[in-house]
Scaffold this motif. Sequence first.
Motif, short mmCIF file in Angstrom:
data_model
loop_
_atom_site.label_atom_id
_atom_site.label_comp_id
_atom_site.label_asym_id
_atom_site.label_seq_id
_atom_site.Cartn_x
_atom_site.Cartn_y
_atom_site.Cartn_z
N GLY A 179 0.80 -1.21 0.00
CA GLY A 179 0.00 0.00 0.00
C GLY A 179 0.83 1.26 0.00
N LEU A 180 2.15 1.12 0.19
CA LEU A 180 3.03 2.28 0.21
C LEU A 180 3.51 2.66 -1.19
N VAL A 181 3.31 1.78 -2.18
CA VAL A 181 3.73 2.09 -3.54
C VAL A 181 2.93 3.29 -4.04
N GLY A 182 3.65 4.29 -4.55
CA GLY A 182 3.00 5.50 -5.02
C GLY A 182 2.76 6.53 -3.94
N ARG A 183 3.09 6.19 -2.69
CA ARG A 183 2.93 7.13 -1.58
C ARG A 183 4.25 7.84 -1.32
N SER A 184 4.19 8.96 -0.64
CA SER A 184 5.40 9.75 -0.35
C SER A 184 6.13 9.20 0.87
N LEU A 185 7.39 9.64 1.02
CA LEU A 185 8.14 9.26 2.22
C LEU A 185 7.48 9.81 3.48
N ALA A 186 6.84 10.97 3.36
CA ALA A 186 6.14 11.54 4.51
C ALA A 186 5.01 10.62 4.98
N ASP A 187 4.36 9.94 4.01
CA ASP A 187 3.30 9.00 4.38
C ASP A 187 3.87 7.82 5.16
N LEU A 188 5.04 7.34 4.73
CA LEU A 188 5.69 6.24 5.47
C LEU A 188 6.06 6.70 6.88
N GLU A 189 6.64 7.90 6.98
CA GLU A 189 7.06 8.41 8.29
C GLU A 189 5.88 8.69 9.20
N ALA A 190 4.69 8.88 8.60
CA ALA A 190 3.50 9.13 9.40
C ALA A 190 2.92 7.86 10.01
N LEU A 191 3.46 6.71 9.65
CA LEU A 191 2.95 5.44 10.20
C LEU A 191 3.22 5.33 11.71
N ALA A 192 4.23 6.02 12.21
CA ALA A 192 4.59 5.92 13.62
C ALA A 192 5.30 7.22 14.03
N PRO A 193 5.25 7.56 15.30
CA PRO A 193 5.92 8.80 15.75
C PRO A 193 7.44 8.69 15.66
N ARG A 194 8.04 9.73 15.14
CA ARG A 194 9.50 9.92 15.09
C ARG A 194 10.23 8.75 14.46
N VAL A 218 14.30 0.19 -1.50
CA VAL A 218 14.74 -0.21 -0.16
C VAL A 218 15.00 1.09 0.62
N VAL A 219 14.31 1.25 1.74
CA VAL A 219 14.43 2.48 2.52
C VAL A 219 15.22 2.22 3.80
N ALA A 220 16.10 3.14 4.13
CA ALA A 220 16.85 3.07 5.39
C ALA A 220 16.13 3.95 6.41
N VAL A 221 15.61 3.34 7.47
CA VAL A 221 14.75 4.04 8.43
C VAL A 221 15.41 4.06 9.80
N ALA A 222 15.41 5.24 10.44
CA ALA A 222 15.90 5.39 11.81
C ALA A 222 14.72 5.59 12.73
N GLY A 223 14.76 4.96 13.90
CA GLY A 223 13.68 5.12 14.87
C GLY A 223 13.93 4.28 16.11
N ARG A 224 12.99 4.35 17.02
CA ARG A 224 13.09 3.51 18.22
C ARG A 224 12.91 2.05 17.84
N ARG A 225 13.63 1.21 18.50
CA ARG A 225 13.57 -0.22 18.20
C ARG A 225 12.14 -0.75 18.32
N THR A 226 11.45 -0.35 19.39
CA THR A 226 10.09 -0.83 19.61
C THR A 226 9.18 -0.41 18.47
N THR A 227 9.31 0.84 18.02
CA THR A 227 8.47 1.34 16.93
C THR A 227 8.72 0.57 15.64
N LEU A 228 9.98 0.36 15.31
CA LEU A 228 10.31 -0.34 14.07
C LEU A 228 9.77 -1.77 14.08
N VAL A 229 9.91 -2.45 15.22
CA VAL A 229 9.49 -3.85 15.30
C VAL A 229 7.97 -3.96 15.27
#
Length: 560
Positions: free
Chosen positions: A226-241, A267-278
Amino acid sequence: MAWMQGILQAHPEIAFFLVLGLGYLFGKIALGSFKLGAVTGTLLAGVLVGQLGVSLPNEVKQCFFLLFLFSIGFRTGPQFFRGLKSDGLAHAALAAIVATTGLVVAFIVAKAFGYDAGTAAGLVAGALTESATIGTAMDAIARLDLSTAERAALANNIPVAFAVTYLVGVIGAAWVLSQLAPRLLRVDLAEECRKLEEQMRGGASAQHSARREFEFRAYAVDPGSGLVGRSLADLEALAPRIFVEQVRRRGDIVASRDVSVLREGDVVAVAGRRTTLVEVLEAPGSGLREVDDRELLEVPSDVVDVVVTNKAIEGRTLADLALDEASRGVFLRTITRAGTDLGRLADTIVHRGDVLTLVGSAASTTRAIEAIGVADRVTDVTDMMVVATGIVAGALIGLPALHIGGVEIGLSLPVGVLLGGLVCGWLRSVRPSLFGQIPGPTLWIFESIGLAGFVAVVGLNAGPDFVQGLKESGLSLLLAGTLTVSIALLLGVLVGRWIFKMHPGVLLGVCAGACTATPALAAIQEAAKSTVPSMGYGVAYAVGNVMLAIWGTVIVALMT
């Protein structure tokens, strides 16, 4: 034994280091959850070795004491001056009430028990757990219009009273604030702190662990996601920070700012809290699949302490700062004030002089440092010119005094040096890149060894009179110390709750800071199951340090 005694008497410098070693060894002795500590251990070791007739010149003692005073002033300077402003005024005022009450109670009790000026000063220092009071009191006694023998007798009574009442002060402060005060206030301390943390949308501070709190991971965008065609901001909005640092597209690595929408196979390189990513990005149905893309993840990272100096940051909350563009890709590991960990509470207000430990990519932390203040990188360089100048200037300010009735009334040399340290510490918080670089380990050496060295000489010189003084006043000092610390803290609790309307957890932290009782703060936080009490500790600790140091001079003047 006679051979050893002869060596120590001929070379007292050896005795000095023997006392230091024994003192730190004794300080590790535990009585349940309570430890003697280096100060009390060194004092007792000095008294023990002092029985062999070993002594050192008072000038040696004074040098160590001035170094100690400068260091505590330097460390607490930003919080002391902030406490004089409106936002910290309530904490500073309550700290002043607790410290003043302790002085008044100690004076009344000392008069009731017929103590002399030296014993009264030791009572103030021990019951209110402020070792600096010993030095200022000794300096005041040295300036009394008395014979040398009389001044020596008064000075030697200080460590006797301190040794007995310090244990009472530490244990009493911890018990009164962590156990008695919550019952007196009729509150569930743990529940009240939990509610405040929920209100502040924060959490307890991170503990050192093999588990990494913050992660940098790579995720492939699956076909049909569902992320295909969406912006990076949409991906980042899935979880806080969570932040996308860069993207691999068709084998090439592209900066996130150059990617408008996500495509299948990215392939996206994402930084965040471990709990959030998992829990969010790796959850079933997320449309993302973790992969090990070593090249994509090889982004230079940094962990850096940043001293807050920017006026625009002053007074803002952590939650507010997290919304700034400069905070993008940066995570807060700890926030400390005067060496005390405040915990990562979202509504914690940030002040100049606070130290933020930031984690993130090198580019992100560099951007954050420019917006916040100055990086406090690990270094072994100490600006000794500032140390020496601060001590000398403070001493010259403190020396002038008025002579009234045989007593010198003035700041005194030790208090002047303390104020010199406060000013230097404040200047360091304002202009850290230009002024007073003193690494944390060096400051610890100055403060710890300065105080231990001072106490070692005090114990050595008081050794012959210590045992006799303890026999004469030991039991009454236990009662005197209990009354002094209990009345001062209980009055502070009542005033803080019913007049200043403070939150119970913050209030108890303020009271612990007012009598400089760090073990009491630990006991309160353990009872509260929270770091909320540390929010009240910083300003109160700074004000308490200054006032209780001055009380050494004041109590001698009152008693004489």
